[in-house]
Enzyme design. Structure first.
Site: not given
Length: 224
Positions: A104, A106
């Site tokens: 991921k 963000h």
């Protein structure tokens, strides 16, 4: 055989997780039994499952570890349930950690879910079942890339006791290749010992015919 192992065997049968019949595995092997941990779907089942894992982990590794790591995806609820149970049964808070299949970039960035990993952390990996050891091949480098951790061991729910990539069973191969301890809540040998010709809920789950099929399977693929 410890009482919790007997109860766990019954729990697998009652939860329709452990089945007997004719099944084709991912490996292509024709097996007379099949385990599907995805059949644990209720809150009460996950609570009990976590307790069985916690007891087996405690029996094998004590309390001298910091993190339970559950590889995505099936390992995620296992790590959560077992860490809760470990706190309730043994009074020690164990952090849980899992990985994402994709990093991921963000918000909560990175490849890990739950706790982060620190240098010196002692980690127990928790999985449902290991047949080929492929999951550990993927998990081991992820852990090593995050921090200089000490992998205490691997705990699975059922040791199928069959050959992996060599003539040894998958758990023995993992011990040899990665130098980590391995354990299981129960072995298939214990399952057969407990259920063979014993009535359970009005039926015999492993009768003479099924026992013969299991014996033939292990004559071809077995590796204790």
């Amino acid at each position: 055989m410890e009482q919790y192992k007997k109860e766990f065997i019954e729990f697998m049968v009652d939860s329709d997780v452990l089945k007997f019949g004719e099944f084709t595995l991912k490996s292509g092997r024709k097996s007379p039994f099949f385990m599907n941990a995805g059949a644990y779907v209720t809150g009460s089942q996950l609570r009990k499952l976590g307790e069985y894992y916690a007891k087996a982990i405690h029996d094998n590794y004590g309390t001298d570890f910091d993190v339970l790591f559950g590889p995505a995806y099936k390992g995620i609820p296992l790590a959560v349930a077992a860490s809760i149970a470990f706190s309730e049964l043994y009074g020690k808070d164990i952090r849980y950690c899992s990985n994402r299949k994709e990093i991921k970039d963000h918000g909560d960035v990175g490849i890990l879910l739950g706790s982060g990993l620190n240098d010196g952390d002692r980690v127990v990996i928790i999985e449902d079942v290991t047949t080929s050891g492929k999951s550990i091949e993927e998990t081991f480098p992820i852990l090593m890339e995050q921090a200089n951790v000490d992998i205490v061991g691997l705990m699975v729910s059922l040791n199928r006791q069959e050959r992996g990539k060599t003539q040894k069973n998958a758990l023995a191969e993992i011990r040899e290749v990665y130098g980590i301890e391995t354990g299981a809540i129960v072995t298939m040998e214990e399952v057969v010992e407990y259920l063979y010709n014993q009535p359970y809920n009005g039926r015999v789950i492993i009768d003479n015919e099924m026992k013969e099929a299991i014996d033939m399977y292990y004559a071809q693929y077995g590796a204790k």
